[in-house]
Design an enzyme around this catalytic site. Structure first.
Site, PDB file in Angstrom:
ATOM      1  N   TYR A  45      -1.803  -1.203  10.592  1.00  0.00           N
ATOM      2  CA  TYR A  45      -1.922  -1.228   9.084  1.00  0.00           C
ATOM      3  C   TYR A  45      -0.636  -0.658   8.180  1.00  0.00           C
ATOM      4  CZ  TYR A  45      -3.529  -1.280   4.260  1.00  0.00           C
ATOM      5  OH  TYR A  45      -3.677  -1.295   2.991  1.00  0.00           O
TER       6      TYR A  45
ATOM      7  N   SER B  69       0.966  -1.101  -0.044  1.00  0.00           N
ATOM      8  CA  SER B  69      -0.058  -0.118   0.012  1.00  0.00           C
ATOM      9  C   SER B  69       0.888   1.123   0.049  1.00  0.00           C
ATOM     10  CB  SER B  69      -0.815   0.046   1.314  1.00  0.00           C
ATOM     11  OG  SER B  69      -1.429   1.390   1.461  1.00  0.00           O
TER      12      SER B  69
END
Length: 265
Positions: A151, A138
């Protein structure tokens, strides 16, 4: 025919990888928790593309699941030429107020399962001197993100880990690459716990899963350990951390992601 194994294949980016790889001549192994969703996708692709599709339902948040997955592919004599470690999720909010079980499950899925699967499937690839591993990261892995702390940290691991393995294996005929999309139109925000107001604030534009996967399959041909996909804005965002002190960066990003108070009607 080459064969791809896709984790988190029941929906979103994982399912789209299956739909785009099938017409390119890949047989598939699909894994996720939902057997019904996997079987539906497998049936669709068998009928439309005439390929072999194996379904292995597993919950990769369970510690022994990666070994079960590797063993089942070995027992079925399924050579994996392309491993796509796509399964993962996030959790939005203050870390100290998060659900401990969910947070540890995120570490197990985003980091531990990805590491274990990479290790196990890398061995036969190195022996054959061929194969590709795509680890779905990401743009969040390029900087700390308060309120998505764990995350973002897990995706920073994916980025660093993949780039290092690319360097270790590139001369052995095996490619390892981190694919780093930005906000994408999947169910991520619902699982992470964003409200509609917070989603609008933190995700100003969502790329389609079709465009993210299409670009990912193009860039995986590069000789590189990572690739940012999903539009020019994502390249800009991942360049900003080079320009700011890390404390300043964390504060600026934290203000963007700070949970908003409920709206008053």
């Amino acid at each position: 025919m080459p064969r791809a194994l896709i984790t988190g294949a029941s929906s979103g980016i994982g399912a789209e990888f299956a739909r785009q790889l099938a017409p390119q001549g890949y047989d598939l192994v699909l894994t996720a928790r939902s057997q019904a969703a996997l079987e539906h996708l497998a049936s669709e692709l068998r009928q439309s593309q005439g390929i072999e599709v194996e379904v292995i339902p597993l919950d990769l948040t369970q510690a022994d699941a990666p070994s079960q997955l590797y063993q089942q592919t070995s027992d079925r004599n399924l050579q994996i030429d392309l491993l796509i470690n796509n399964a993962g999720f996030g959790d939005y909010g203050e870390f100290a107020q998060g659900d401990r079980h969910k947070l540890l499950g995120m570490v197990q899925l985003n980091i531990t399962a990805l590491t274990d699967l990479t290790y196990q499937f890398l061995q036969p690839m190195r022996s054959r001197q061929s194969g590709t591993i795509l680890n779905i990261g990401s743009i969040g892995g390029f900087q700390p993100i308060p309120y998505l702390a764990l995350y973002a940290a897990s995706k920073a691991f994916v980025l660093s880990f993949s780039e290092a393995l690319w360097a270790e294996n590139k001369d052995l005929g095996v490619k390892v690459m981190a694919i780093c999309p930005g906000p994408t139109a999947t169910g991520f925000n619902d699982v992470a716990g964003f409200s509609e107001n917070e989603t609008a604030n933190t995700s100003p534009g969502l790329a389609s899963v079709e465009s993210v996967v299409s670009e990912s399959l193009k860039v995986m041909k590069r000789d590189s350990g990572s690739a940012v996909v999903g539009g020019w804005a994502n390249h800009l965002i991942t360049s900003i951390p080079r320009l700011l002190p890390r404390d300043t960066l964390a504060q600026v990003v934290g203000e963007q992601f700070r949970p908003k108070p409920p709206s008053q009607d």
